[in-house]
Design a protein around this motif. Structure first.
Motif, PDB file in Angstrom:
ATOM      1  N   LEU A 208      -1.510   0.201  12.303  1.00 47.43           N
ATOM      2  CA  LEU A 208      -1.810  -1.142  11.811  1.00 47.43           C
ATOM      3  C   LEU A 208      -0.798  -1.559  10.761  1.00 47.43           C
ATOM      4  N   ALA A 209      -0.736  -2.844  10.532  1.00 43.64           N
ATOM      5  CA  ALA A 209       0.122  -3.362   9.467  1.00 43.64           C
ATOM      6  C   ALA A 209      -0.558  -3.114   8.126  1.00 43.64           C
ATOM      7  N   LEU A 210       0.158  -2.490   7.198  1.00 45.74           N
ATOM      8  CA  LEU A 210      -0.383  -2.149   5.888  1.00 45.74           C
ATOM      9  C   LEU A 210       0.375  -2.886   4.804  1.00 45.74           C
ATOM     10  N   GLY A 211      -0.338  -3.180   3.694  1.00 44.93           N
ATOM     11  CA  GLY A 211       0.260  -3.902   2.586  1.00 44.93           C
ATOM     12  C   GLY A 211       0.346  -3.066   1.328  1.00 44.93           C
ATOM     13  N   PRO A 212       0.894  -3.653   0.234  1.00 43.40           N
ATOM     14  CA  PRO A 212       1.107  -2.901  -1.011  1.00 43.40           C
ATOM     15  C   PRO A 212      -0.165  -2.341  -1.633  1.00 43.40           C
ATOM     16  N   GLY A 213      -1.322  -2.997  -1.432  1.00 41.75           N
ATOM     17  CA  GLY A 213      -2.552  -2.512  -2.042  1.00 41.75           C
ATOM     18  C   GLY A 213      -3.291  -1.469  -1.236  1.00 41.75           C
ATOM     19  N   ASP A 214      -2.803  -1.154  -0.039  1.00 44.98           N
ATOM     20  CA  ASP A 214      -3.485  -0.191   0.816  1.00 44.98           C
ATOM     21  C   ASP A 214      -3.183   1.248   0.372  1.00 44.98           C
ATOM     22  N   ARG A 215      -4.090   2.133   0.693  1.00 45.40           N
ATOM     23  CA  ARG A 215      -3.994   3.500   0.186  1.00 45.40           C
ATOM     24  C   ARG A 215      -3.838   4.505   1.321  1.00 45.40           C
ATOM     25  N   ALA A 216      -3.575   5.742   0.915  1.00 44.78           N
ATOM     26  CA  ALA A 216      -3.471   6.851   1.864  1.00 44.78           C
ATOM     27  C   ALA A 216      -4.708   7.729   1.719  1.00 44.78           C
ATOM     28  N   VAL A 217      -5.168   8.278   2.842  1.00 47.75           N
ATOM     29  CA  VAL A 217      -6.329   9.145   2.842  1.00 47.75           C
ATOM     30  C   VAL A 217      -6.040  10.352   3.717  1.00 47.75           C
ATOM     31  N   GLN A 218      -6.679  11.460   3.384  1.00 44.22           N
ATOM     32  CA  GLN A 218      -6.514  12.709   4.128  1.00 44.22           C
ATOM     33  C   GLN A 218      -7.904  13.214   4.491  1.00 44.22           C
ATOM     34  N   LEU A 225      -1.917  12.493   7.167  1.00 46.88           N
ATOM     35  CA  LEU A 225      -2.282  11.382   6.294  1.00 46.88           C
ATOM     36  C   LEU A 225      -2.485  10.138   7.140  1.00 46.88           C
ATOM     37  N   PHE A 226      -3.395   9.269   6.686  1.00 50.41           N
ATOM     38  CA  PHE A 226      -3.631   7.994   7.339  1.00 50.41           C
ATOM     39  C   PHE A 226      -3.640   6.890   6.294  1.00 50.41           C
ATOM     40  N   GLY A 227      -3.218   5.715   6.712  1.00 56.19           N
ATOM     41  CA  GLY A 227      -3.292   4.554   5.839  1.00 56.19           C
ATOM     42  C   GLY A 227      -4.651   3.884   5.971  1.00 56.19           C
ATOM     43  N   VAL A 228      -5.132   3.302   4.877  1.00 55.89           N
ATOM     44  CA  VAL A 228      -6.414   2.602   4.861  1.00 55.89           C
ATOM     45  C   VAL A 228      -6.155   1.155   4.484  1.00 55.89           C
ATOM     46  N   ARG A 229      -6.505   0.222   5.375  1.00 56.60           N
ATOM     47  CA  ARG A 229      -6.316  -1.196   5.106  1.00 56.60           C
ATOM     48  C   ARG A 229      -7.418  -1.691   4.174  1.00 56.60           C
ATOM     49  N   GLU A 230      -7.019  -2.240   3.030  1.00 59.20           N
ATOM     50  CA  GLU A 230      -7.971  -2.623   2.005  1.00 59.20           C
ATOM     51  C   GLU A 230      -8.882  -3.762   2.453  1.00 59.20           C
ATOM     52  N   SER A 231      -8.411  -4.635   3.286  1.00 56.54           N
ATOM     53  CA  SER A 231      -9.189  -5.815   3.676  1.00 56.54           C
ATOM     54  C   SER A 231     -10.449  -5.457   4.454  1.00 56.54           C
ATOM     55  N   ASP A 232     -10.369  -4.457   5.336  1.00 52.43           N
ATOM     56  CA  ASP A 232     -11.523  -4.114   6.154  1.00 52.43           C
ATOM     57  C   ASP A 232     -11.801  -2.613   6.230  1.00 52.43           C
ATOM     58  N   GLY A 233     -11.013  -1.782   5.558  1.00 52.26           N
ATOM     59  CA  GLY A 233     -11.238  -0.352   5.574  1.00 52.26           C
ATOM     60  C   GLY A 233     -10.807   0.348   6.837  1.00 52.26           C
TER      61      GLY A 233
END
Length: 425
Positions: A208-218, A225-233
């Motif tokens: 997915l497209a990720l932005g500056p406020g998105d985080r990484a989760v393990q 590692l996976f990225g987490v989109r802040e807008s919808d999780g």
């Protein structure tokens, strides 16, 4: 005229003067006297011990209780459960509440707490999600999370907010691999989410497209590692840093980028990686430290300066970067361990950078937490701390001690109450 001699009297006097006693009879009589005296002394000793021995034993061992004693760990005795004739009465044993992790915004945080009933040899626990500070809550958001049995041990619990009301709770259960569940908060403080309302977190299949406020989760220890989109999780596939034993540095601000620690793929030496484009590309560097060291602990407040602490059994080595992880230099002798820290085995490290650029480091175990502070980032001294490991939340900090405390600046702390817990079944 001389009187005649009284031969009878004279003979009696001579016999009396020259008589030899019967020594055999004397010996028998003396032996009976000695035996009588010894029996009298022995009887007195037995009577004295009968009075003093129970008192002495009670002072050493205490009064015996109805519960069977457990194994002696010093002798390596194995324990096997003994069936109880009657089940323990409700409320008979004390309960404890341990704050394991916290996330969210002050003043009301979301906290993962372990609620346990301290039954001898059968400690029962329930991992629950509730509130820390703020308005009082009657019921937890989540009960009986992650465990399959209330007897299982749980450790290394993490709580991550991935969206406004979405969270991921994870932990290592029974000494095995990490398990994770995702849940949503409800606005009604009376509502309680049952365990079946949470579901295990599965890895994503899309990028997915990720932005500056998105985080990484393990989701799995040392796993991808996976990225987490802040807008919808939503979770997204991302590029992986080129290192083994990958571990996300949690609690860093979004502007610091994604920092990951691990080991060099070829040498096994400690390594640190950073991504400033949400996993699109990684800059990884190997630290000048021996292979086999523990995974470093990284602290950073921006995308330029960072501190990496490498723990050993009896020392902590510090490495610094001022160019976003491109080059690292060691600061020798930065952390001098106090006498109470004879070893760092079975202890965890944590670190953070405050808003004033001072660095706070802590060494945590089940029994104590030792804090170090540095105003220049290179000279650390032991300082008082709030007790317990510190969790970085969105607008402050939470100290996970007993009692738990919260702070805006990690300097001034105030107590925060845990509300809305339930006794484990």
């Amino acid at each position: 005229m001389r009187p005649e001699l009284d031969f009878r009297t004279l003979r009696a006097q001579i016999e009396a003067a020259t008589w030899v006693p019967d020594f055999a009879t004397l010996y028998r009589r003396a032996g009976r006297v000695r035996l009588r005296d010894r029996l009298a002394v022995l009887g007195a000793l037995v009577g004295t011990l009968g009075v003093l021995a129970p008192v002495a034993l009670a002072g050493v061992f205490g009064r015996p209780g109805p519960v069977a004693l457990g194994p002696n760990p010093d002798l390596g005795e194995a324990w096997s459960p003994v069936a109880s004739e009657t089940p323990p009465a409700a409320g008979k044993y004390p309960s404890t509440i341990t704050v394991m992790a916290a996330a969210g915004d002050l003043p009301s945080l979301v906290a993962a707490v372990d609620v346990c009933v301290e039954v001898p040899q059968a400690r029962r626990c329930s991992l629950q999600v509730t509130t820390l500070g703020g308005p009082e809550r009657r019921n937890p958001y989540v009960v009986d999370a992650l465990r399959t049995s209330p007897l299982e041990r749980i450790s290394n619990v993490q709580l991550l907010r991935i969206a406004a009301t979405s969270y991921i709770l994870s932990g290592e259960v029974g000494g095995g691999s990490r398990a994770s569940v995702r849940f949503e908060l409800t606005t009604d403080i009376q509502t309680q989410l049952n365990p079946q309302d949470t579901s295990p977190v599965m890895g994503p299949a899309d990028r997915l497209a990720l932005g500056p406020g998105d985080r990484a989760v393990q989701l799995v220890q040392y796993g991808d590692l996976f990225g987490v989109r802040e807008s919808d999780g939503a979770l997204s596939i991302i590029g992986q840093p080129p290192m083994a034993r990958r571990t996300v540095a949690a609690g860093l601000p979004a502007k610091a980028g994604w920092w990951v620690t691990g080991a060099d793929l070829h040498t096994g030496a400690p390594a640190v990686g950073v991504s400033l484009d949400q996993g699109g590309g990684w800059l990884a560097r190997t630290l000048d430290a021996p292979a086999g060291s523990d995974v470093p602990t990284v602290a950073s407040a921006d995308s330029h300066s960072a501190w990496a602490f490498v723990p050993y059994s009896h020392a902590i080595r510090l490495f610094r970067t001022s160019d976003g992880g491109l080059n690292w230099r060691e600061v020798r002798g930065a952390v001098e361990l106090p006498a109470q820290l004879k070893t760092l085995d079975n202890r965890t490290l944590g670190a953070l950078v405050r808003a004033d650029r001072s660095v706070l480091l802590w060494v945590h175990s089940d029994s104590e937490t030792v804090f170090f502070e540095s105003n220049d980032g290179e000279h650390f001294t032991v300082v008082p701390g709030p007790g317990g490991a510190i969790s970085v939340v969105d607008n402050g900090y939470a100290a996970l001690g007993d009692p738990a405390r919260v702070s805006r600046d990690a300097k001034a702390w105030q107590e925060a109450a845990v509300t809305g817990t339930m006794q484990p079944s």
